[in-house]
Scaffold this motif. Structure first.
Motif, PDB file in Angstrom:
ATOM      1  N   PRO A  82      -1.146   4.574  -1.093  1.00  9.39           N
ATOM      2  CA  PRO A  82      -1.956   4.564   0.134  1.00  9.39           C
ATOM      3  C   PRO A  82      -2.287   5.942   0.705  1.00  9.39           C
ATOM      4  O   PRO A  82      -3.178   6.055   1.540  1.00  9.39           O
ATOM      5  CB  PRO A  82      -1.060   3.795   1.124  1.00  9.39           C
ATOM      6  CG  PRO A  82       0.333   4.030   0.632  1.00  9.39           C
ATOM      7  CD  PRO A  82       0.249   4.185  -0.858  1.00  9.39           C
ATOM      8  N   GLY A  88      -6.534  -4.973  -2.304  1.00 14.69           N
ATOM      9  CA  GLY A  88      -7.874  -4.490  -2.005  1.00 14.69           C
ATOM     10  C   GLY A  88      -8.926  -5.456  -2.541  1.00 14.69           C
ATOM     11  O   GLY A  88      -8.716  -6.102  -3.566  1.00 14.69           O
ATOM     12  N   ASP A 128     -11.535  -4.964  -4.183  1.00 12.04           N
ATOM     13  CA  ASP A 128     -12.013  -4.635  -5.528  1.00 12.04           C
ATOM     14  C   ASP A 128     -10.912  -4.727  -6.582  1.00 12.04           C
ATOM     15  O   ASP A 128     -11.141  -4.397  -7.750  1.00 12.04           O
ATOM     16  CB  ASP A 128     -12.655  -3.238  -5.545  1.00 12.04           C
ATOM     17  CG  ASP A 128     -11.741  -2.174  -4.968  1.00 12.04           C
ATOM     18  OD1 ASP A 128     -10.740  -2.539  -4.305  1.00 12.04           O
ATOM     19  OD2 ASP A 128     -12.020  -0.981  -5.176  1.00 12.04           O
ATOM     20  N   SER A 170     -10.838  -3.718   7.818  1.00 13.46           N
ATOM     21  CA  SER A 170     -10.255  -2.446   8.255  1.00 13.46           C
ATOM     22  C   SER A 170      -8.756  -2.599   8.492  1.00 13.46           C
ATOM     23  O   SER A 170      -8.212  -2.160   9.501  1.00 13.46           O
ATOM     24  CB  SER A 170     -10.952  -1.970   9.532  1.00 13.46           C
ATOM     25  OG  SER A 170     -10.616  -0.635   9.801  1.00 13.46           O
ATOM     26  N   PHE A 187      -5.709   3.890   4.340  1.00 12.94           N
ATOM     27  CA  PHE A 187      -5.632   3.954   2.878  1.00 12.94           C
ATOM     28  C   PHE A 187      -6.398   5.158   2.376  1.00 12.94           C
ATOM     29  O   PHE A 187      -7.608   5.261   2.604  1.00 12.94           O
ATOM     30  CB  PHE A 187      -6.198   2.654   2.288  1.00 12.94           C
ATOM     31  CG  PHE A 187      -5.794   2.402   0.854  1.00 12.94           C
ATOM     32  CD1 PHE A 187      -4.504   1.987   0.538  1.00 12.94           C
ATOM     33  CD2 PHE A 187      -6.703   2.575  -0.182  1.00 12.94           C
ATOM     34  CE1 PHE A 187      -4.122   1.741  -0.774  1.00 12.94           C
ATOM     35  CE2 PHE A 187      -6.329   2.327  -1.498  1.00 12.94           C
ATOM     36  CZ  PHE A 187      -5.047   1.915  -1.802  1.00 12.94           C
ATOM     37  N   GLN A 188      -5.678   6.052   1.725  1.00 16.34           N
ATOM     38  CA  GLN A 188      -6.271   7.208   1.051  1.00 16.34           C
ATOM     39  C   GLN A 188      -7.268   7.945   1.943  1.00 16.34           C
ATOM     40  O   GLN A 188      -8.378   8.274   1.532  1.00 16.34           O
ATOM     41  CB  GLN A 188      -6.900   6.752  -0.270  1.00 16.34           C
ATOM     42  CG  GLN A 188      -5.843   6.166  -1.210  1.00 16.34           C
ATOM     43  CD  GLN A 188      -6.380   5.590  -2.504  1.00 16.34           C
ATOM     44  OE1 GLN A 188      -7.590   5.585  -2.731  1.00 16.34           O
ATOM     45  NE2 GLN A 188      -5.504   5.102  -3.358  1.00 16.34           N
ATOM     46  N   ARG A 206      -9.760   3.814   6.054  1.00 16.40           N
ATOM     47  CA  ARG A 206      -9.160   2.502   6.251  1.00 16.40           C
ATOM     48  C   ARG A 206      -9.724   1.563   5.194  1.00 16.40           C
ATOM     49  O   ARG A 206     -10.830   1.781   4.698  1.00 16.40           O
ATOM     50  CB  ARG A 206      -9.458   1.970   7.666  1.00 16.40           C
ATOM     51  CG  ARG A 206      -8.747   2.769   8.748  1.00 16.40           C
ATOM     52  CD  ARG A 206      -8.783   2.058  10.080  1.00 16.40           C
ATOM     53  NE  ARG A 206      -8.015   0.823  10.112  1.00 16.40           N
ATOM     54  CZ  ARG A 206      -6.690   0.753  10.312  1.00 16.40           C
ATOM     55  NH1 ARG A 206      -5.987   1.863  10.478  1.00 16.40           N
ATOM     56  NH2 ARG A 206      -6.069  -0.409  10.356  1.00 16.40           N
ATOM     57  N   ARG A 207      -8.915   0.522   4.870  1.00 19.08           N
ATOM     58  CA  ARG A 207      -9.311  -0.371   3.790  1.00 19.08           C
ATOM     59  C   ARG A 207      -9.243  -1.822   4.230  1.00 19.08           C
ATOM     60  O   ARG A 207      -8.335  -2.220   4.956  1.00 19.08           O
ATOM     61  CB  ARG A 207      -8.339  -0.171   2.611  1.00 19.08           C
ATOM     62  CG  ARG A 207      -8.809  -0.776   1.305  1.00 19.08           C
ATOM     63  CD  ARG A 207      -7.628  -1.052   0.388  1.00 19.08           C
ATOM     64  NE  ARG A 207      -6.839  -2.185   0.887  1.00 19.08           N
ATOM     65  CZ  ARG A 207      -5.713  -2.616   0.319  1.00 19.08           C
ATOM     66  NH1 ARG A 207      -5.220  -1.992  -0.735  1.00 19.08           N
ATOM     67  NH2 ARG A 207      -5.063  -3.655   0.819  1.00 19.08           N
ATOM     68  N   ASP A 208     -10.222  -2.603   3.794  1.00 17.82           N
ATOM     69  CA  ASP A 208     -10.146  -4.050   3.977  1.00 17.82           C
ATOM     70  C   ASP A 208      -9.062  -4.594   3.054  1.00 17.82           C
ATOM     71  O   ASP A 208      -8.715  -3.966   2.037  1.00 17.82           O
ATOM     72  CB  ASP A 208     -11.462  -4.732   3.584  1.00 17.82           C
ATOM     73  CG  ASP A 208     -12.636  -4.345   4.481  1.00 17.82           C
ATOM     74  OD1 ASP A 208     -12.404  -3.704   5.528  1.00 17.82           O
ATOM     75  OD2 ASP A 208     -13.780  -4.689   4.112  1.00 17.82           O
ATOM     76  N   THR A 209      -8.549  -5.760   3.367  1.00 29.34           N
ATOM     77  CA  THR A 209      -7.507  -6.396   2.556  1.00 29.34           C
ATOM     78  C   THR A 209      -7.848  -7.865   2.352  1.00 29.34           C
ATOM     79  O   THR A 209      -8.243  -8.553   3.299  1.00 29.34           O
ATOM     80  CB  THR A 209      -6.138  -6.288   3.279  1.00 29.34           C
ATOM     81  OG1 THR A 209      -5.699  -4.931   3.232  1.00 29.34           O
ATOM     82  CG2 THR A 209      -5.084  -7.159   2.631  1.00 29.34           C
TER      83      THR A 209
END
Ligand SMILES: CC(C)(COP(=O)(O)OP(=O)(O)OC[C@H]1O[C@@H](n2cnc3c(N)ncnc32)[C@H](O)[C@@H]1OP(=O)(O)O)[C@@H](O)C(=O)NCCC(=O)NCCS
Length: 186
Positions: free
Chosen positions: A44, A141, A143, A164, A168-169, A172-175
């Motif tokens: 992350p 994630g 993808d 959101s 992450f990296q 922000r990342r969807d999950t």
């Protein structure tokens, strides 16, 4: 929360075996997780993954297990326990309310042979039977198609997209959220 117990006997289906991580595993564990696919989906932070990150995680694993927060496993070849195929864990996703989370990764040489599916099946059965978990959650994630296929293969139900959701990296990342309830395992 009470400590998370070590499964006794160790979880195995005769092909993979799940055992506690050992200090002597660190080089192989690092090499496996440093695979670009693992880093893409499971690392992350923005800073590069290093041996120091892994050692710090290793040193916190037993205290975290005793705090009842997480139990981690080396996923090894049942016929050759020195052959580390990957890792997996069960973690507190609201344990006091009967929820736990589950995660996994494989080293490159272990992909495409059902090792993750086998691991997830062993962990879900144990969590329901021995930890009396009422709901297992699996997140990844959007993808991460391979991981979503593993979840579906084991009977997890896709519940939706958490927008959101996590840092992450550097962004922000969807999950994608999946769950499995007692009696739904495949
Ligand atoms: C997610 C990850 C563990 C999935 O690995 P994988 O090799 O696709 O999963 P499996 O070990 O279950 O293997 C499944 C494949 O093996 C095949 N297979 C062979 N024998 C099998 C068996 N007995 N049972 C199930 N699948 C079997 C399946 O057909 C499947 O192939 P397909 O995907 O082309 O249909 C891997 O991509 C990974 O480590 N990714 C990086 C880390 C990560 O994303 N972790 C999850 C974060 S949420």
């Amino acid at each position: 929360m009470p400590p998370l117990p070590h499964p006794d006997p160790a979880l195995t289906d005769g092909v993979v075996l799940l055992r506690p991580w050992r200090e002597s595993d660190l080089p192989q564990r690092f090499a496996g997780f440093a695979d670009p696919l693992c880093l893409r989906f499971s690392w992350p932070l923005e800073e590069p993954f290093t041996e120091q990150h892994l050692r710090a995680r290793f040193e916190d694993e037993e205290p975290a297990r005793l705090r009842g927060e997480e139990i981690g496993f080396a996923v090894v070849n049942a016929a050759e326990p020195a052959d580390i195929r990957g890792g997996a864990s069960i973690y507190d996703a609201g344990r006091s309310e009967g929820r736990m989370g589950v995660g996994y990764w494989l080293a490159p040489h272990a992909h495409g042979r059902g090792n993750a599916t086998r691991t997830l099946r062993l962990l879900t059965r144990w969590a329901f039977d021995e930890l009396a978990v009422e709901r297992l959650e699996l997140t990844c994630g959007p993808d991460n198609i391979a991981s979503q296929q593993v979840a579906l293969r084991c009977g997890f139900v896709r519940e939706g997209l958490l927008r959101s959701h996590i840092p992450f990296q550097g962004g922000r990342r969807d999950t994608v959220l999946f769950s499995l309830l007692p009696g739904e395992s495949e």
